[in-house]
Motif scaffolding. Structure first.
Motif, PDB file in Angstrom:
ATOM      1  N   ALA A 155       0.839  -1.197   0.000  1.00  0.00           N
ATOM      2  CA  ALA A 155       0.000   0.000   0.000  1.00  0.00           C
ATOM      3  C   ALA A 155       0.878   1.252   0.000  1.00  0.00           C
ATOM      4  N   GLN A 156       0.251   2.396  -0.202  1.00  0.00           N
ATOM      5  CA  GLN A 156       0.972   3.654  -0.088  1.00  0.00           C
ATOM      6  C   GLN A 156       1.429   3.852   1.365  1.00  0.00           C
ATOM      7  N   PRO A 157       2.621   4.365   1.568  1.00  0.00           N
ATOM      8  CA  PRO A 157       3.105   4.537   2.946  1.00  0.00           C
ATOM      9  C   PRO A 157       2.315   5.592   3.712  1.00  0.00           C
ATOM     10  N   LYS A 158       2.134   5.338   4.999  1.00  0.00           N
ATOM     11  CA  LYS A 158       1.519   6.307   5.902  1.00  0.00           C
ATOM     12  C   LYS A 158       2.638   6.917   6.724  1.00  0.00           C
ATOM     13  N   ARG A 159       2.836   8.226   6.625  1.00  0.00           N
ATOM     14  CA  ARG A 159       3.970   8.903   7.266  1.00  0.00           C
ATOM     15  C   ARG A 159       3.475   9.844   8.364  1.00  0.00           C
ATOM     16  N   THR A 160       4.081   9.737   9.531  1.00  0.00           N
ATOM     17  CA  THR A 160       3.768  10.626  10.651  1.00  0.00           C
ATOM     18  C   THR A 160       5.059  10.948  11.398  1.00  0.00           C
ATOM     19  N   ARG A 161       4.949  11.850  12.369  1.00  0.00           N
ATOM     20  CA  ARG A 161       6.100  12.213  13.206  1.00  0.00           C
ATOM     21  C   ARG A 161       6.021  11.580  14.588  1.00  0.00           C
ATOM     22  N   ALA A 162       4.928  10.878  14.860  1.00  0.00           N
ATOM     23  CA  ALA A 162       4.739  10.231  16.159  1.00  0.00           C
ATOM     24  C   ALA A 162       3.878   8.999  15.944  1.00  0.00           C
ATOM     25  N   SER A 204       5.796   7.083  25.471  1.00  0.00           N
ATOM     26  CA  SER A 204       4.972   8.164  24.927  1.00  0.00           C
ATOM     27  C   SER A 204       4.906   7.940  23.423  1.00  0.00           C
ATOM     28  N   PRO A 205       4.121   8.715  22.670  1.00  0.00           N
ATOM     29  CA  PRO A 205       4.077   8.525  21.218  1.00  0.00           C
ATOM     30  C   PRO A 205       5.403   8.769  20.508  1.00  0.00           C
ATOM     31  N   THR A 206       6.391   9.325  21.210  1.00  0.00           N
ATOM     32  CA  THR A 206       7.700   9.557  20.591  1.00  0.00           C
ATOM     33  C   THR A 206       8.854   8.972  21.404  1.00  0.00           C
ATOM     34  N   LEU A 207       8.565   8.091  22.351  1.00  0.00           N
ATOM     35  CA  LEU A 207       9.642   7.526  23.171  1.00  0.00           C
ATOM     36  C   LEU A 207       9.390   6.048  23.461  1.00  0.00           C
ATOM     37  N   LEU A 208      10.355   5.204  23.096  1.00  0.00           N
ATOM     38  CA  LEU A 208      10.321   3.778  23.388  1.00  0.00           C
ATOM     39  C   LEU A 208      11.472   3.429  24.334  1.00  0.00           C
ATOM     40  N   HIS A 245       8.378   1.233   9.991  1.00  0.00           N
ATOM     41  CA  HIS A 245       9.728   1.780  10.036  1.00  0.00           C
ATOM     42  C   HIS A 245       9.753   2.986  10.966  1.00  0.00           C
ATOM     43  N   LEU A 246      10.705   3.035  11.868  1.00  0.00           N
ATOM     44  CA  LEU A 246      10.902   4.189  12.740  1.00  0.00           C
ATOM     45  C   LEU A 246      12.321   4.696  12.584  1.00  0.00           C
ATOM     46  N   SER A 247      12.485   5.997  12.548  1.00  0.00           N
ATOM     47  CA  SER A 247      13.812   6.592  12.555  1.00  0.00           C
ATOM     48  C   SER A 247      13.891   7.612  13.685  1.00  0.00           C
ATOM     49  N   GLY A 248      15.077   7.728  14.282  1.00  0.00           N
ATOM     50  CA  GLY A 248      15.243   8.657  15.392  1.00  0.00           C
ATOM     51  C   GLY A 248      16.619   8.528  16.004  1.00  0.00           C
ATOM     52  N   LEU A 268      19.354  -0.459  29.866  1.00  0.00           N
ATOM     53  CA  LEU A 268      18.164  -0.082  29.107  1.00  0.00           C
ATOM     54  C   LEU A 268      18.555   0.801  27.931  1.00  0.00           C
ATOM     55  N   VAL A 269      17.750   0.757  26.889  1.00  0.00           N
ATOM     56  CA  VAL A 269      17.961   1.619  25.725  1.00  0.00           C
ATOM     57  C   VAL A 269      16.692   2.433  25.507  1.00  0.00           C
ATOM     58  N   GLU A 270      16.847   3.740  25.318  1.00  0.00           N
ATOM     59  CA  GLU A 270      15.720   4.625  25.029  1.00  0.00           C
ATOM     60  C   GLU A 270      15.842   5.150  23.603  1.00  0.00           C
ATOM     61  N   PHE A 271      14.728   5.139  22.902  1.00  0.00           N
ATOM     62  CA  PHE A 271      14.695   5.546  21.497  1.00  0.00           C
ATOM     63  C   PHE A 271      13.685   6.672  21.324  1.00  0.00           C
ATOM     64  N   THR A 272      14.140   7.787  20.789  1.00  0.00           N
ATOM     65  CA  THR A 272      13.273   8.933  20.511  1.00  0.00           C
ATOM     66  C   THR A 272      12.873   8.919  19.042  1.00  0.00           C
ATOM     67  N   VAL A 273      11.582   8.839  18.794  1.00  0.00           N
ATOM     68  CA  VAL A 273      11.036   8.741  17.438  1.00  0.00           C
ATOM     69  C   VAL A 273      10.998  10.122  16.791  1.00  0.00           C
ATOM     70  N   THR A 274      11.508  10.225  15.565  1.00  0.00           N
ATOM     71  CA  THR A 274      11.376  11.475  14.811  1.00  0.00           C
ATOM     72  C   THR A 274      10.599  11.283  13.504  1.00  0.00           C
ATOM     73  N   GLU A 275      10.616  10.055  12.946  1.00  0.00           N
ATOM     74  CA  GLU A 275       9.898   9.769  11.702  1.00  0.00           C
ATOM     75  C   GLU A 275       9.270   8.380  11.794  1.00  0.00           C
ATOM     76  N   VAL A 276       8.047   8.249  11.261  1.00  0.00           N
ATOM     77  CA  VAL A 276       7.329   6.974  11.254  1.00  0.00           C
ATOM     78  C   VAL A 276       6.797   6.718   9.850  1.00  0.00           C
ATOM     79  N   ILE A 277       7.043   5.510   9.339  1.00  0.00           N
ATOM     80  CA  ILE A 277       6.478   5.109   8.044  1.00  0.00           C
ATOM     81  C   ILE A 277       5.865   3.727   8.220  1.00  0.00           C
ATOM     82  N   GLU A 278       4.559   3.613   7.973  1.00  0.00           N
ATOM     83  CA  GLU A 278       3.857   2.330   8.032  1.00  0.00           C
ATOM     84  C   GLU A 278       3.413   1.952   6.628  1.00  0.00           C
TER      85      GLU A 278
END
Length: 299
Positions: A155-162, A204-208, A245-248, A268-278
């Motif tokens: 499908a077409q990618p769905k892109r968000t920031r969170a 949070s929506p931008t932190l794993l 796909h997540l980038s950050g 522990l590892v913390e990941f801050t999300v800056t780009e999301v592609i589904e």
């Protein structure tokens, strides 16, 4: 041991973990040639995880698929991949030109995985990678799955920031993900992380956040993050073929008190999300329900 088996970041991570020179790999364990047994392994695989930076230096991990035989070793030090990311994939444009790549061939059904890093150039139907590093890897946290091939159209990618609520639930229910990192010189790496569902926490929506379990003590991923925090994550929906796909950026929390609160965690590892592609239907592979690894700590 050859002095260049570990780079500066990996040695720093090993020191922070209290290992020093303990458990260092022999120089022969990391090579630029694919052993014959590994060549046969590659010929049997229907997928390859690949990590690289895009044109904006953001790290991404992606999934390449093909019928067994789409991965072939040539002269031991060259890997030919008869597949390339589709138009909606975050690495589609970058892999149309030469690029450093990290790769992971993983076989969930038999708990095997193999890492390869090198320099890719495009071919008519995929990429050709001149290898710098080839080595086997810890297989403790691979969940056993059997696969089948189902023709699909992405499908077409769905892109968000969170992350959306559905994506958060996807991640908290995941037992596997893949991570792409690179060193200061841009040499890319791709690796696997596994655990019981819930081992990746959505803060949070931008932190794993996820625990780093006992592994092979090479600290390839954490060593890269010590000196280059950009990272890319890939979550696969094993039932539908969708990918996330997540980038950050990522950082390691080395505080032992924090790790002690999470079963099995060394740190522990913390990941801050800056780009999301589904992308729905990105993969033609469908997988059975998992038999979870006996090594997985409780989540």
């Amino acid at each position: 041991m050859a002095a260049d088996v570990y780079h500066q970041g990996e040695r720093a991570a090993r020191r922070r973990a209290g290992l020093g020179d303990q458990g260092e790999v022999s120089a022969g364990a990391v090579r630029a040639q694919i052993p014959e047994v590994a060549q046969r392994f590659l010929l049997q695989q229907p997928m390859l995880v690949l990590g690289a930076a895009d044109d904006q230096e953001r790290m991404w991990a992606t999934l390449l698929t093909g019928r067994p035989g789409f991965l072939r070793a040539e002269n031991g030090g060259i890997l030919t991949v008869e597949s390339r990311p589709g138009p909606g994939d975050p690495l589609h444009d970058r892999l149309s030109r030469p690029a450093p790549v990290g790769m992971l061939a993983i076989e969930p059904a038999r708990h095997r995985r193999m890492r390869m890093n090198g320099r890719a150039v495009p071919t008519a139907h995929g990429i050709r990678v001149t290898l710098d590093q080839v080595y086997s890897n810890c297989s403790k946290y691979i969940q056993k799955r059997e696969q089948k091939w189902v023709p699909t159209t992405a499908a077409q990618p769905k892109r968000t920031r969170a992350l959306t609520g559905d994506q958060e639930r996807w991640i908290t229910g995941a037992d596997t993900f893949f991570i792409a990192t690179a060193d200061r010189d841009g040499n890319a790496d791709a690796s696997h992380r596994g655990g019981n569902p819930g081992f990746v926490q959505v803060m949070s929506p931008t932190l794993l956040r996820w625990p780093d379990y006992v592994g092979n003590a090479m600290f390839n991923t954490l060593g890269n993050l010590e000196i280059h925090p950009q990272a890319g994550l890939l979550f696969c929906d094993w039932r539908t073929g969708a990918v996330l796909h997540l980038s950050g950026t990522a950082r390691t929390d080395w505080d032992p008190a924090h790790a002690a609160a999470v079963p099995g965690a060394q740190r522990l590892v913390e990941f801050t999300v800056t780009e999301v592609i589904e992308i729905l239907g990105a993969s033609p592979l469908r997988w059975s329900e998992p038999v979870v690894s006996r090594f997985n700590p409780p989540a």
